[in-house]
Scaffold this motif. Structure first.
Motif, PDB file in Angstrom:
ATOM      1  N   CYS A 204      -6.678  -5.490  -8.721  1.00  0.00           N
ATOM      2  CA  CYS A 204      -5.056  -6.056  -8.651  1.00  0.00           C
ATOM      3  C   CYS A 204      -5.034  -7.367  -8.907  1.00  0.00           C
ATOM      4  O   CYS A 204      -5.781  -8.166  -9.084  1.00  0.00           O
TER       5      CYS A 204
ATOM      6  N   CYS B 101      -3.915  -9.788  -7.544  1.00  0.00           N
ATOM      7  CA  CYS B 101      -4.348 -10.956  -6.401  1.00  0.00           C
ATOM      8  C   CYS B 101      -5.958 -10.630  -6.124  1.00  0.00           C
ATOM      9  O   CYS B 101      -6.514 -11.262  -5.211  1.00  0.00           O
TER      10      CYS B 101
ATOM     11  N   CYS C  28      -3.231  -7.856   0.244  1.00  0.00           N
ATOM     12  CA  CYS C  28      -2.458  -7.758  -0.933  1.00  0.00           C
ATOM     13  C   CYS C  28      -1.401  -7.477  -0.451  1.00  0.00           C
ATOM     14  O   CYS C  28      -0.744  -6.570   0.062  1.00  0.00           O
ATOM     15  N   GLN C  29      -0.338  -8.296  -1.149  1.00  0.00           N
ATOM     16  CA  GLN C  29       1.151  -8.098  -0.933  1.00  0.00           C
ATOM     17  C   GLN C  29       1.862  -7.584  -2.325  1.00  0.00           C
ATOM     18  O   GLN C  29       3.096  -7.798  -2.109  1.00  0.00           O
TER      19      GLN C  29
ATOM     20  N   ARG D 270       0.833  -3.832  -9.600  1.00  0.00           N
ATOM     21  CA  ARG D 270      -0.441  -3.451  -9.707  1.00  0.00           C
ATOM     22  C   ARG D 270      -0.593  -2.230 -10.652  1.00  0.00           C
ATOM     23  O   ARG D 270      -1.772  -2.298 -11.296  1.00  0.00           O
TER      24      ARG D 270
HETATM   25 ZN   LIG Z   1      -2.434  -7.237  -4.798  1.00  0.00          ZN
END
Ligand SMILES: [Zn+2]
Length: 196
Positions: free
Chosen positions: A40, A42, A51-52, A58
């Motif tokens: 991802c 992040c 993970c936001q 994604r």
């Molecule tokens: Zn993420």
């Protein structure tokens, strides 16, 4: 990304072809491509509370590696994040590299002996049709998961041959004369990045 896409031809043919007005030149380009990516943007794995990222972000991130490029990648291995306990653990029980290297040498020698009749040295060099014809064709029972994957679109025709080559390599590493159903399943799961 364009540079990655340009690798498709050498990954397939083992050479780079450059065409200009005054002619065409071919350069040998047999290479081993190793790609690494976060799951991802992040860097957290799927389902991680940290993970936001929206699903679209994604998908777009993973979509930067094109399907045709990924079709030429034989092994997909997902790595779990390292825990503190693993980081501190003594790896004295791990297999020494010299032992692994010996096994690889033996496997390569077995492959070279088998394919000498075709003038090839490694499983990677053997053209798909040879893998699918006698005397190297595997029984329908052994290759059934591959046929199923081909029929459902999980595997391309190119991917089918690549999984066969991988199954031969797994068999060579384990000292078997030819791949069995377990080798083919393992090769398929390494190819698709999905656990057995
Ligand atoms: Zn993420």
């Amino acid at each position: 990304m364009r540079a990655l896409e340009a690798l498709r031809q050498p990954l397939e043919d083992g050479e780079v072809v450059i065409s200009r007005a005054r002619g065409t030149t071919r350069y040998p380009a047999r290479l081993q491509l190793v790609l690494a990516a976060n799951p991802c943007p992040c860097a957290h794995p799927a389902g991680d509370a940290h993970c936001q990222c929206p699903p679209l972000a994604r998908r777009r991130y993973l979509g930067r590696l094109s399907g045709p490029l990924m079709d030429r990648v034989d092994l997909q291995v997902r790595l779990a994040p390292v825990t503190a306990a693993q980081l501190m653990a003594d790896d004295g029980g791990a297999e020494p590299s010299t032992v692994v290297a010996g096994r690889v040498l033996q496997a390569r020698a077995a492959a070279a002996a088998r394919w000498a009749v075709l003038g090839r040295h490694s499983n990677a060099e053997v053209p798909g049709p040879h893998l699918r014809q006698r005397p190297w064709r595997l029984s329908g029972q052994v290759t059934r998961p591959l046929e199923d994957s081909l029929n459902t679109g999980l595997l391309s025709a190119r991917g089918y041959d690549r999984v066969l080559r991988l199954a031969w390599t797994i068999a060579d590493l384990d000292g078997r004369d030819r791949p069995d159903a377990g080798d083919v399943s393992e090769a398929l799961s390494l190819r698709t990045g999905q656990a057995l």
